[in-house]
Design an enzyme around this catalytic site. Structure first.
Site, PDB file in Angstrom:
ATOM      1  N   HIS A   6       0.850  -1.193   0.000  1.00  0.00           N
ATOM      2  CA  HIS A   6       0.000   0.000   0.000  1.00  0.00           C
ATOM      3  C   HIS A   6       0.885   1.241   0.000  1.00  0.00           C
ATOM      4  CE1 HIS A   6       0.809  -0.726   4.249  1.00  0.00           C
ATOM      5  NE2 HIS A   6       0.397   0.510   4.549  1.00  0.00           N
ATOM      6  N   HIS A  48       1.488   3.804   2.091  1.00  0.00           N
ATOM      7  CA  HIS A  48       2.079   4.503   3.237  1.00  0.00           C
ATOM      8  C   HIS A  48       3.603   4.546   3.119  1.00  0.00           C
ATOM      9  CE1 HIS A  48      -1.712   3.854   5.905  1.00  0.00           C
ATOM     10  NE2 HIS A  48      -1.821   4.918   5.136  1.00  0.00           N
ATOM     11  N   ASP A 100       6.026   4.320   5.154  1.00  0.00           N
ATOM     12  CA  ASP A 100       6.899   3.321   5.780  1.00  0.00           C
ATOM     13  C   ASP A 100       6.904   2.006   4.990  1.00  0.00           C
ATOM     14  OD1 ASP A 100       4.174   3.041   6.781  1.00  0.00           O
ATOM     15  OD2 ASP A 100       4.954   1.530   8.170  1.00  0.00           O
ATOM     16  N   HIS A 101       6.194   1.992   3.871  1.00  0.00           N
ATOM     17  CA  HIS A 101       6.241   0.832   2.972  1.00  0.00           C
ATOM     18  C   HIS A 101       6.874   1.179   1.625  1.00  0.00           C
ATOM     19  CE1 HIS A 101       3.765  -1.836   5.568  1.00  0.00           C
ATOM     20  NE2 HIS A 101       3.519  -0.649   6.093  1.00  0.00           N
ATOM     21  N   HIS A 147      -7.244  -1.185   5.527  1.00  0.00           N
ATOM     22  CA  HIS A 147      -6.182  -0.361   6.138  1.00  0.00           C
ATOM     23  C   HIS A 147      -6.017   0.911   5.318  1.00  0.00           C
ATOM     24  CE1 HIS A 147      -2.477   0.877   8.026  1.00  0.00           C
ATOM     25  NE2 HIS A 147      -1.852   0.801   6.878  1.00  0.00           N
ATOM     26  N   ASP A 169      -0.289  -4.342   5.917  1.00  0.00           N
ATOM     27  CA  ASP A 169      -0.905  -3.849   7.156  1.00  0.00           C
ATOM     28  C   ASP A 169      -2.377  -4.232   7.245  1.00  0.00           C
ATOM     29  OD1 ASP A 169       1.563  -2.781   7.538  1.00  0.00           O
ATOM     30  OD2 ASP A 169       0.919  -0.689   7.609  1.00  0.00           O
ATOM     31  N   HIS A 179       4.491  -5.680   9.793  1.00  0.00           N
ATOM     32  CA  HIS A 179       5.091  -5.168  11.035  1.00  0.00           C
ATOM     33  C   HIS A 179       5.147  -6.284  12.081  1.00  0.00           C
ATOM     34  CE1 HIS A 179       4.731  -0.763  10.075  1.00  0.00           C
ATOM     35  NE2 HIS A 179       3.719  -1.188   9.321  1.00  0.00           N
TER      36      HIS A 179
HETATM   37 ZN   LIG Z   1       0.241   1.318   6.568  1.00  0.00          ZN
END
Ligand SMILES: [Zn+2]
Length: 263
Positions: A56, A58, A60-61, A115, A135, A175
């Site tokens: 996705h 975000h 942090d990905h 998410h 996520d 995560h």
């Molecule tokens: Zn995320």
């Protein structure tokens, strides 16, 4: 298919993955935020990263995309509706698409909103399937919905897609939240012996050697798969006295998701 789980050891507790073809050494990197660790791991194994898959949009990905592409020229794959939020995306994915890695690996795309609304999971075509679930699904937990997601969509994804995968499916989340999530499961279902056993085994574990669960195990320890548990429902009624006598699973899921946000 060879799967390498890479622990980033960052504050967000991200896991990155390399999925490689044993025959050709071609590899796909899933959410390679820690591009240095991913590139080094590929080099150490003698693999060539030819594709990057973002579950996705975000940061942090996706934050490692540029560095990986600069080094390898890899293609960037993500949900087809993520084009505006993921720069340099080269292939838009839809439900049922197959991502091939080398000669031997086939990964089927699941369109898994909740998410975020541009989230994909990958499920391998192997005797024992492997699910790379970003996520959406965590060990003993579910993704949050407060950065572009929707709890009702997440419930649909769980009930109509994830719950229907084979019980033996191995779970590779985005995560490491297992310890905290097990504590939430036990908060909701204090008599869950499986969750208590697992917490006693994995409290203070080293995520560089993380446990890999299966869907079967998740059904026992993940409160978001335990929507008809009498204890879960009784405990939920303490927080929501208006809960119907026999609440439907969707209602239970949404209330659990709400409680998890405040927990
Ligand atoms: Zn995320």
């Amino acid at each position: 298919m060879i799967v390498k789980q890479i622990w980033t050891a960052n504050n967000y507790r991200n896991f990155n993955y390399l999925i490689a073809c044993a025959e050709t050494g071609e590899a796909l990197a899933v959410d390679p935020l820690d591009h240095e660790k991913c590139l080094r791991a590929a080099r150490d194994e003698g693999w060539t990263i030819t594709q990057v898959l973002n579950t996705h949009e975000h940061r942090d990905h996706t934050g490692g995309n540029d560095a990986v592409v600069a080094q390898t020229g890899a293609a960037i794959l993500a949900h087809r509706n993520a084009r505006d939020s993921i720069p340099g995306m080269t292939r838009g994915l839809a439900a049922g698409d197959v991502v091939k890695v080398g000669k031997t690996v086939e990964l089927e795309v699941l369109d898994t909103p909740g998410h975020t609304m541009c989230h994909v999971c990958l499920c391998s075509h192997t005797d024992q399937p492997a699910l790379f679930c970003g996520d959406t699904l965590f060990n003993a937990g579910a993704g949050n919905c407060h950065n572009g997601g929707h709890p009702a969509e997440l419930y649909k994804t769980f009930s109509e897609q994830l719950a229907r995968l084979p019980a033996s499916t191995r779970i590779y989340p985005g995560h490491d939240y297992i310890e905290n999530n097990l504590r939430f499961t036990l908060d909701r279902e204090p008599d869950n012996r499986d969750a208590a056993d697992m917490l006693s085994r994995f409290a203070g574990h080293d995520p560089a050697n993380a446990v890999v669960t299966t869907l079967d195990i998740e059904r026992t320890i993940n409160t978001f798969f335990r929507l008809s548990s009498p204890t879960v429902i009784a405990r939920l009624r303490e927080a929501f006295p208006d809960l119907p006598d026999e609440p439907d699973e969707r209602t239970v899921f949404l209330k659990l998701r709400e409680l998890r946000n405040k927990w």
